[in-house]
Design a protein around this motif. Structure first.
Motif, mmCIF file in Angstrom:
data_model
loop_
_atom_site.group_PDB
_atom_site.id
_atom_site.type_symbol
_atom_site.label_atom_id
_atom_site.label_comp_id
_atom_site.label_asym_id
_atom_site.label_seq_id
_atom_site.Cartn_x
_atom_site.Cartn_y
_atom_site.Cartn_z
ATOM 1 N N GLU A 96 -13.202 -1.362 -28.131
ATOM 2 C CA GLU A 96 -13.998 -0.363 -27.420
ATOM 3 C C GLU A 96 -15.113 -0.977 -26.581
ATOM 4 O O GLU A 96 -15.423 -0.477 -25.496
ATOM 5 N N ASP A 189 -10.394 5.795 -29.996
ATOM 6 C CA ASP A 189 -11.013 6.564 -28.925
ATOM 7 C C ASP A 189 -9.939 7.411 -28.248
ATOM 8 O O ASP A 189 -8.818 6.935 -28.054
ATOM 9 N N ASN A 198 -16.723 7.868 -23.760
ATOM 10 C CA ASN A 198 -16.431 7.665 -25.174
ATOM 11 C C ASN A 198 -16.215 8.994 -25.873
ATOM 12 O O ASN A 198 -17.023 9.912 -25.768
#
Length: 327
Positions: A96, A189, A198
């Motif tokens: 991420e 995600d 996000n």
């Protein structure tokens, strides 16, 4: 047991020698009898071009690029990541945010607990989608597997990588291995596009391969339903440099390198069909009472075609209608 750490996060290198090199393989694990250790060069080649992946290709803030490569040499007792399993906290942070600290601590803990990890090393980030980065590393006969990750930047939690590539084959080390790489979703995600904000996946899902039809959603940046398979987005080439005696403390040289002739740098041209919105509602029936009326509806282009993809259809349509309030 002695342990070596040379950590320079996302700089030129970080190397950690962790494992017990005298550990015996577990039951059922293929025995590598090559003996000693071997030194390899690793070249990571990005193939993330606008022609190969034209849909929503990121050009600004940030443009298409690659994170540093993070790699581990290990035995079959350890897995950095696996398709169908849940990403660890370290893998999640790396996929991420390109943050490696937690993943490095997880690797170190595995090396201390089950003595299945020999070393961890890195290669520099790549500032665009189609350049190369390289490093050198050492692998031991009892811990002859290589796993690695490189984050796709920008992306929600997408990466490319390898899970447990075995560099040993019976009584000898492999001279070269070249593998095409395809994108994976870490399952942490829920974004569909490269630049999605996000949005945590709750509950967390397992790691899956991204294909031309999965996730099966037209908004997905890798959705190319005309293709049976995505073109490779990257490639890794591993080449044996020389046999060497076991070195408990070593360094690895990492460099950004230009695209060289010794590596296949060809890129695909993926046809991208035009995508349009759904039709609007019909407008009012317009015309003179002495004639038949006409009503119209419109739609707009959501995605322009590229690389000889299907052109856009008509964006306006009209139909005859009966005029109201005519005497």
């Amino acid at each position: 047991m002695a342990m070596c750490k040379v950590w320079k996060v996302f700089g030129t290198l970080f190397v950690t020698v962790l494992g017990c090199v005298r550990c015996l393989p577990v039951d059922g694990e293929p025995l590598c009898t090559a003996g000693g250790s071997a030194k390899y060069s690793l070249i990571f080649t990005g193939k993330w071009s606008r022609s190969a992946f034209p849909k929503q290709y990121p050009l600004y803030r940030p443009p298409a690029q690659w994170s540093p490569l993070m790699a581990v040499t290990h035995s079959s007792d350890y897995h950095m990541w696996r398709v169908g399993e849940y990403a660890s906290n370290g893998v999640r942070e790396f996929a991420e945010k390109s943050e490696a600290w937690t993943l490095m601590r997880e690797v170190e803990a595995s090396g201390e607990k089950i003595q299945s990890v020999y070393g961890v090393f890195s290669a520099p980030a790549i500032p665009n989608g189609v350049e190369q980065t390289s490093t050198e590393f050492e692998v031991h006969a009892r811990l002859s597997l290589l796993s690695f990750m490189v984050r796709i930047v920008p992306s929600p939690d997408w990466f490319v990588g390898g899970d447990s590539f075995d560099l040993c084959e019976g009584d000898h080390w492999k001279e070269q291995m070249s593998v095409d790489l395809y994108p994976y979703d870490a399952g942490t995600d829920s974004g569909f596009t490269f630049t999605s904000p996000n949005f945590a996946t709750i509950p967390q899902e397992t790691i899956t391969e991204i294909t031309s039809t999965s996730p099966n959603h037209p908004v997905n940046s890798f959705f190319y339903p005309r293709l049976t398979q995505l073109p490779p987005i990257a490639r890794v080439t591993l080449t044996k440099v020389k046999d060497s005696q076991l070195i408990r403390i070593s360094t690895a040289q990492s460099n950004l390198i230009p695209m060289g002739n010794e590596i296949d740098n060809s890129v695909s041209e993926t046809p991208l069909d035009c995508e349009v919105s759904t039709w609007s509602s019909w407008g009012l029936c317009m015309g003179k009472c002495t004639d038949t009326g006409i009503k119209r509806r419109t739609r707009y282009i959501r995605l322009n075609p590229a690389n000889s993809g299907n052109p856009c259809p008509e964006l306006e349509e009209e139909e005859q209608c009966v005029l109201d309030n005519c005497v």
